[in-house]
Write an enzyme that holds these catalytic residues in place. Structure first.
Site, PDB file in Angstrom:
ATOM      1  CE  LYS A  44      31.004 -37.241  22.526  1.00 52.46           C
ATOM      2  NZ  LYS A  44      30.240 -38.129  21.624  1.00 52.46           N
ATOM      3  CB  CYS A 129      38.501 -42.780  16.693  1.00 52.32           C
ATOM      4  SG  CYS A 129      39.596 -44.193  16.770  1.00 52.32           S
TER       5      CYS A 129
HETATM    6  C1  LIG Z   1      31.306 -41.292  15.316  1.00 51.82           C
HETATM    7  C2  LIG Z   1      32.431 -40.475  15.895  1.00 51.82           C
HETATM    8  C3  LIG Z   1      32.056 -38.986  15.841  1.00 51.82           C
HETATM    9  C4  LIG Z   1      33.662 -40.681  15.031  1.00 51.82           C
HETATM   10  C5  LIG Z   1      32.768 -40.956  17.318  1.00 51.82           C
HETATM   11  C6  LIG Z   1      31.863 -40.456  18.434  1.00 51.82           C
HETATM   12  C7  LIG Z   1      30.498 -41.075  18.413  1.00 51.82           C
HETATM   13  C8  LIG Z   1      29.357 -40.335  18.201  1.00 51.82           C
HETATM   14  C9  LIG Z   1      29.382 -38.874  17.926  1.00 51.82           C
HETATM   15  O1  LIG Z   1      29.985 -38.104  18.725  1.00 51.82           O
HETATM   16  O2  LIG Z   1      28.796 -38.521  16.879  1.00 51.82           O
HETATM   17  N1  LIG Z   1      28.127 -40.914  18.189  1.00 51.82           N
HETATM   18  C10 LIG Z   1      27.973 -42.277  18.411  1.00 51.82           C
HETATM   19  O3  LIG Z   1      26.851 -42.819  18.399  1.00 51.82           O
HETATM   20  N2  LIG Z   1      29.082 -43.022  18.638  1.00 51.82           N
HETATM   21  C11 LIG Z   1      30.344 -42.488  18.645  1.00 51.82           C
HETATM   22  O4  LIG Z   1      31.323 -43.239  18.844  1.00 51.82           O
END
Ligand SMILES: CC(C)(C)CCc1c(C(=O)O)[nH]c(=O)[nH]c1=O
Length: 310
Positions: A44, A129
């Site tokens: 993750k 990010c």
């Molecule tokens: C959207 C962010 C929270 C900035 C990064 C982590 C992420 C998330 C998440 O942890 O919400 N979900 C996704 O589908 N793609 C991602 O890259």
């Protein structure tokens, strides 16, 4: 039929990897993946400090895919670095590490730590990010992306990859490809992350289905396959010397085949893995073998990047 892939110094006996974020937040989940049919596994996306993430419900599935605003819940980079230190890299399937700092400084601190650890892992830097307030995610800010990659390349002295958000305009494919072309350290690009800020509505309840962001979330699953395939093909064309990892809409051997036909070296499975569990990787692997047999291909290289145009 041989599904083996050798790329960037790693060997995989099949091209299937989990998509970062799915079934990879805890050691228990990573161990389940390690014992699954996955050819490799990825952690993750991690941040400098542990994060609880957003209030639930923060994930929902529909007939055609998923929506999520998890908010980067993770145990902090030290937890995943510790897992990587204890990992049997020599004998076990390859381990990839996803990094998604909340700031440039956090990204540099984590990447310097990964460099110091000098582990035989591949790092996937998540360009979804957050950026500075008032700015779009890093992956949609080309100067910020170029600056981040230049700074990271100074502290992380080995090849690494980036997880890209989807692009929808040829000019953007070109601008992002130019940024990546200008960074020799980029050995691979993973296309695509979820399609950002979609809205799923529950008709009976006349309501959104996730709590964060008034219901907005990243979209995955069948909804995103055409966009994912386009991003794979466009970046594979523009970055001939780099690998493309295909991600988005893979739920059977058919979509895995399409991603590789479009130019992907290996592929990642997200929504389908979340919904069906690790057994889907065995199913998708076997479906891919059958499809290759039906079509008369012996290896992935026999058809990789050979998508016909009309
Ligand atoms: C959207 C962010 C929270 C900035 C990064 C982590 C992420 C998330 C998440 O942890 O919400 N979900 C996704 O589908 N793609 C991602 O890259």
């Amino acid at each position: 039929v041989d599904l083996a892939v050798a790329w960037l110094g790693i060997q995989m006996d099949n091209p299937l990897i989990n998509a970062s974020g799915v079934m990879c937040r805890t050691v228990e989940e990573l161990e389940a993946l390690r014992h699954s049919a996955a050819g490799a596994l990825i952690t993750k996306s991690c941040t400098l400090e542990p994060r609880k993430g957003n209030p639930e419900p923060r994930y929902a599935s529909t007939a055609l895919g998923s929506i999520n605003s998890m908010g980067l819940p993770n145990a902090g980079y030290r937890y995943y670095l510790d897992y990587a230190r204890r990992y049997d890299h020599e004998h076990d399937k390859p381990l990839l590490m996803s990094v998604s700092g909340m700031s440039l400084e956090d990204n540099l601190e984590m990447m310097a730590a990964f460099d110091e650890a000098a582990l035989p892992v591949l790092v996937e830097l998540n360009l979804s990010c957050p950026n500075l307030p008032g700015k779009p995610q890093i992956g949609y800010d080309f100067e910020a992306s170029a600056r981040l990659l230049a700074e990271v390349s100074k502290v992380y002295r080995r090849p690494f990859g980036v997880k890209l958000p989807p692009y929808f305009d040829p000019v953007h494919f070109g601008e992002m490809a130019d940024v990546l072309d200008g960074c020799p350290s980029i050995g691979f690009v993973t296309c695509i992350n979820s399609i950002g800020n979609g809205l799923v509505i529950d008709l009976e309840r006349e309501s959104v289905v996730i709590r964060p962001k008034d219901g907005l979330g990243g979209i995955g699953g069948d909804y995103v396959l055409p966009t994912a395939l386009a991003n794979v093909r466009e970046f594979a064309r523009r970055l001939p010397g780099r690998h493309v990892i295909g991600c988005g809409g893979i739920r059977s051997g058919r979509e895995a085949f399409m991603h590789i036909l479009a130019g992907a070296t290996v592929v990642q499975v997200g929504t389908c893995l979340y919904e069906e569990g690790p057994a889907c990787l065995t199913r998708i692997r076997d479906e891919l073998v059958c499809l290759m047999q039906d079509k008369g291909y012996r290896t992935l290289a026999d058809f990789r990047g050979c998508l016909r145009t009309l």
